[in-house]
Write an enzyme that holds these catalytic residues in place. Sequence first.
Site, mmCIF file in Angstrom:
data_model
loop_
_atom_site.group_PDB
_atom_site.id
_atom_site.type_symbol
_atom_site.label_atom_id
_atom_site.label_comp_id
_atom_site.label_asym_id
_atom_site.label_seq_id
_atom_site.Cartn_x
_atom_site.Cartn_y
_atom_site.Cartn_z
ATOM 1 N N GLN A 252 0.818 -1.210 0.000
ATOM 2 C CA GLN A 252 0.000 0.000 0.000
ATOM 3 C C GLN A 252 0.858 1.269 0.000
ATOM 4 O OE1 GLN A 252 -3.010 0.300 -0.614
ATOM 5 N NE2 GLN A 252 -3.969 -1.668 -0.190
ATOM 6 N N SER A 253 2.045 1.176 -0.534
ATOM 7 C CA SER A 253 2.980 2.296 -0.531
ATOM 8 C C SER A 253 2.436 3.524 -1.272
ATOM 9 C CB SER A 253 4.298 1.860 -1.181
ATOM 10 O OG SER A 253 5.113 2.977 -1.483
ATOM 11 N N ASN A 254 2.420 4.666 -0.595
ATOM 12 C CA ASN A 254 2.090 5.932 -1.244
ATOM 13 C C ASN A 254 3.160 6.290 -2.274
ATOM 14 O OD1 ASN A 254 -0.278 6.620 0.349
ATOM 15 N ND2 ASN A 254 1.148 6.970 2.037
ATOM 16 N N ALA B 220 5.210 4.369 -3.975
ATOM 17 C CA ALA B 220 5.168 3.537 -5.178
ATOM 18 C C ALA B 220 4.052 4.004 -6.112
ATOM 19 C CB ALA B 220 4.970 2.074 -4.794
#
Length: 342
Positions: free
Chosen positions: A76-78, A80
């Site tokens: 859930q990386s912002n 990325a």
Amino acid sequence: MTVCKQLPKEKLGFFPTPVHRLDRLSKQLGINLYLKRDDFTGPNLFGGNKIRKLEYLLGDARQKGADTVITFGATQSNHAMETAVAANRLGLNTILYLETITPNDQQDDRANILLDKILGAQIHYVSMKGRTEAQADEISMQQALVEKKHLEANGHHVYIIPVGGATPIGSVGFVLGFKELVDQLPDVAIDYVVHGSGTGGTAAGLIAGAKVFSKEAHPTQILSINVSPKPESHYQKVVDLGNDALGLLDLETRISLADAHFDQSYFGDGYEIPSEAGSNAIRLLARTEGILTDPVYTGKAFAGLLDYVRTGKIKPGSNVVFWHTGGVSALFAEHKIVGGIV
């Protein structure tokens, strides 16, 4: 007047991002509380502050002739997701190596992982099973380097961005971001800037920026609230990042550990694991000012701010800026990430 060297940059966000006083909460807390709205960075509604870094990182990538960008993060990386957004704006391909810290149900994609797929990023999942975060990071990088070699053998030019965009080039965005804040509040002597800190690239830039651009005779303290456990060695790496960013800008000022303030008291049971204090902070800000924060970063950082006020670490009447780094898409992620907010 401080003059900075101009670095390669791509215009990706909507700057300056707004800053405004939270009147109701200021009265309730007994401080002058301002919000720096890097959740409005753009170019879409989600993600947040990483676009400041990506303007310079992708400026460097384009100057070096890259047509493909590889980066890393949790599922859930912002960072990325925002890399995929920024790359699409520039016509670049995006490859993501995503660590399954909180495994996602690929039959029920949510939040940033759903956006990654809509954006067309190529995704590789890196299992966390039986691995530490550091081990997964190393495996991700090894796999990325193999893919880079293969792509370049086939005529592509690949630019690798470390997790969180935590490089000196990325931190330049926040050195100058602090200057943007000061220029927006010319009549306010800012005592503290509070923000959530993960990989440390944002903290490095803000600490360095505060050292250079704080109002004369009134230095601003950057309060970096850690959202995941970090070894003591991490803090020196952040300072080194900040100093390298200052060097890129041809600024002579340097920072030391004495200029930094990190606090690991508020991440609860770990990264992407919600905390009761964080959930309480999310509800308070939403129900007082109508502004949303998230359970991974900004909710926990805001919980730290509230506790600093309650315990007197931030004194009554202080001028405080909360740097909203965005990431509210986590409110729509897996239940293990969202927790018991309502």
